[in-house]
Design a protein around this motif. Structure first.
Motif, short mmCIF file in Angstrom:
data_model
loop_
_atom_site.label_atom_id
_atom_site.label_comp_id
_atom_site.label_asym_id
_atom_site.label_seq_id
_atom_site.Cartn_x
_atom_site.Cartn_y
_atom_site.Cartn_z
N GLY A 187 -8.63 -8.47 6.35
CA GLY A 187 -7.79 -9.66 6.45
C GLY A 187 -6.42 -9.52 5.83
O GLY A 187 -5.59 -10.43 5.94
N GLY A 188 -6.16 -8.39 5.15
CA GLY A 188 -4.84 -8.15 4.59
C GLY A 188 -4.39 -9.20 3.60
O GLY A 188 -5.17 -9.70 2.78
N GLY A 189 -3.09 -9.56 3.68
CA GLY A 189 -2.54 -10.52 2.74
C GLY A 189 -3.23 -11.87 2.75
O GLY A 189 -3.40 -12.49 1.70
N ALA A 247 2.25 -5.99 -12.87
CA ALA A 247 1.19 -5.16 -12.28
C ALA A 247 1.55 -4.85 -10.83
O ALA A 247 2.37 -5.53 -10.21
CB ALA A 247 -0.16 -5.88 -12.34
N GLU A 248 0.92 -3.80 -10.31
CA GLU A 248 1.05 -3.43 -8.91
C GLU A 248 -0.35 -3.25 -8.32
O GLU A 248 -1.31 -3.01 -9.05
CB GLU A 248 1.84 -2.12 -8.76
CG GLU A 248 3.26 -2.17 -9.27
CD GLU A 248 3.97 -0.83 -9.13
OE1 GLU A 248 3.41 0.08 -8.46
OE2 GLU A 248 5.07 -0.68 -9.69
N ALA A 249 -0.45 -3.37 -7.00
CA ALA A 249 -1.74 -3.17 -6.33
C ALA A 249 -1.48 -2.63 -4.93
O ALA A 249 -0.41 -2.86 -4.35
CB ALA A 249 -2.52 -4.48 -6.26
N ASP A 250 -2.49 -1.92 -4.39
CA ASP A 250 -2.28 -1.26 -3.10
C ASP A 250 -3.36 -1.57 -2.07
O ASP A 250 -3.43 -0.93 -1.03
CB ASP A 250 -2.16 0.25 -3.30
CG ASP A 250 -3.41 0.87 -3.92
OD1 ASP A 250 -4.40 0.14 -4.16
OD2 ASP A 250 -3.39 2.09 -4.16
N SER A 251 -4.23 -2.53 -2.36
CA SER A 251 -5.30 -2.88 -1.43
C SER A 251 -5.72 -4.33 -1.68
O SER A 251 -5.31 -4.94 -2.67
CB SER A 251 -6.52 -1.96 -1.61
OG SER A 251 -7.14 -2.22 -2.86
N HIS A 289 0.00 -6.61 5.65
CA HIS A 289 -1.02 -5.68 6.14
C HIS A 289 -1.43 -4.74 5.00
O HIS A 289 -0.61 -3.95 4.51
CB HIS A 289 -0.48 -4.88 7.33
CG HIS A 289 -0.12 -5.75 8.49
ND1 HIS A 289 -1.06 -6.42 9.24
CD2 HIS A 289 1.09 -6.09 9.02
CE1 HIS A 289 -0.46 -7.11 10.19
NE2 HIS A 289 0.84 -6.94 10.07
N LEU A 290 -2.69 -4.86 4.58
CA LEU A 290 -3.21 -4.08 3.46
C LEU A 290 -4.56 -3.49 3.82
O LEU A 290 -5.34 -4.10 4.56
CB LEU A 290 -3.39 -4.98 2.23
CG LEU A 290 -2.15 -5.55 1.56
CD1 LEU A 290 -2.54 -6.65 0.58
CD2 LEU A 290 -1.38 -4.44 0.84
N PRO A 291 -4.88 -2.32 3.28
CA PRO A 291 -6.22 -1.76 3.48
C PRO A 291 -7.24 -2.46 2.60
O PRO A 291 -6.88 -3.16 1.65
CB PRO A 291 -6.04 -0.29 3.06
CG PRO A 291 -4.94 -0.34 2.03
CD PRO A 291 -4.01 -1.42 2.49
N GLY A 292 -8.52 -2.26 2.92
CA GLY A 292 -9.59 -2.78 2.09
C GLY A 292 -10.06 -4.15 2.51
O GLY A 292 -9.59 -4.74 3.48
N GLY A 293 -11.03 -4.65 1.76
CA GLY A 293 -11.60 -5.95 2.03
C GLY A 293 -12.28 -5.99 3.38
O GLY A 293 -12.89 -5.01 3.82
N ASP A 314 0.80 -1.22 0.00
CA ASP A 314 0.00 0.00 0.00
C ASP A 314 0.84 1.27 0.00
O ASP A 314 0.29 2.37 0.05
CB ASP A 314 -0.99 0.01 1.17
CG ASP A 314 -0.31 -0.09 2.52
OD1 ASP A 314 0.81 -0.64 2.58
OD2 ASP A 314 -0.89 0.38 3.52
N HIS A 315 2.16 1.16 -0.09
CA HIS A 315 3.02 2.34 -0.15
C HIS A 315 3.65 2.45 -1.53
O HIS A 315 4.48 1.62 -1.92
CB HIS A 315 4.11 2.28 0.92
CG HIS A 315 3.56 2.34 2.32
ND1 HIS A 315 3.36 1.20 3.09
CD2 HIS A 315 3.15 3.38 3.07
CE1 HIS A 315 2.87 1.56 4.27
NE2 HIS A 315 2.73 2.87 4.28
N ALA A 316 3.26 3.49 -2.28
CA ALA A 316 3.73 3.66 -3.65
C ALA A 316 5.25 3.81 -3.72
O ALA A 316 5.89 3.29 -4.65
CB ALA A 316 3.05 4.88 -4.29
#
Length: 220
Positions: free
Chosen positions: A68-70, A36-40, A61-65, A16-18
């Motif tokens: 549950g993160g990864g 590809a890249e993704a942030d959530s 640890h990811l935002p969204g969903g 989640d950090h560009a």
């Protein structure tokens, strides 16, 4: 004829950090190609499903969903686990984080303190089928699973084809044959054939035993 042996390994980077993603992308060597890249959680599942890369570098640890993160990303990409391998990459070295993503299906876990060259080597090894861990993290996995049980599960899963693995996971989660057929775009008859093959290879007698087998091995 094109020589595929020298094709770079396709990678999706999820963080989640560009700034970290761009730095990591620059540090990976020429054996790897970031597709590809993704942030959530949501963008990760979408990108991984679309690209179906050889390896996913996955932050824990990811935002969204649903928070549950990864591990949630892994659950959302369960159908791809037979062909796409996941390597967790995180600042966290907490035992709980390590065990959670490994149980969800990741093939390894390294911390962000390692170098670009070391990450590149880890991705290549995971793409080749190895399990890769930062040295002190491997102990968490052995404590949680035990070396014998990890080897046993790997041996049992190696008996299944990629399609059989997909069918097994869905059936074990309670999907009906029709739902599996719709999810995988195959006929109900083909689902029945795969289920019979899975039960035979795992020496089980019913889908109820299959569900219990998968649950006991944290494969759901």
């Amino acid at each position: 004829m094109t020589d595929l042996s020298h094709q770079p390994i396709s990678v999706v980077v999820v963080d989640d950090h560009a700034i970290f993603r761009s730095g990591l992308r620059a540090d990976l060597d020429t054996r790897l190609h970031v597709v590809a890249e993704a942030d959530s959680v949501e963008t990760a599942i979408e990108a991984i499903t679309r690209e179906q890369p050889a390896v996913v570098l996955l932050d824990v640890h990811l935002p969204g969903g649903n928070g549950g993160g990864g591990a949630e990303v892994l659950a959302g990409c369960a159908a791809l686990l037979g062909k796409t391998r996941f390597l967790a990459l995180s600042v966290s070295d907490a035992a709980e984080d390590v065990v959670t993503v490994i149980r969800a299906g990741a093939r390894g876990y390294v911390t962000k303190t390692i170098s670009g060259a070391e990450i590149s080597d880890a991705v290549v090894r995971v793409a080749g089928g190895d399990a890769v861990f930062s040295p002190r993290l491997a102990g968490f996995v052995l404590d949680a699973f035990g070396t014998a049980s990890v080897a046993s599960v790997d041996d049992e899963l190696d008996r299944l084809s990629a399609r059989e693995l997909e069918v097994m996971r869905l059936i074990a989660r309670g999907y009906s044959y029709k739902e599996v057929a719709r999810e995988l775009f195959i006929s109900v008859k083909t689902v029945e054939t795969h289920v019979s093959s899975v039960l035979r290879k795992l020496q089980l007698s019913s889908r109820h035993e299959l569900t219990r087998w998968a649950a006991d091995r944290r494969l759901l």
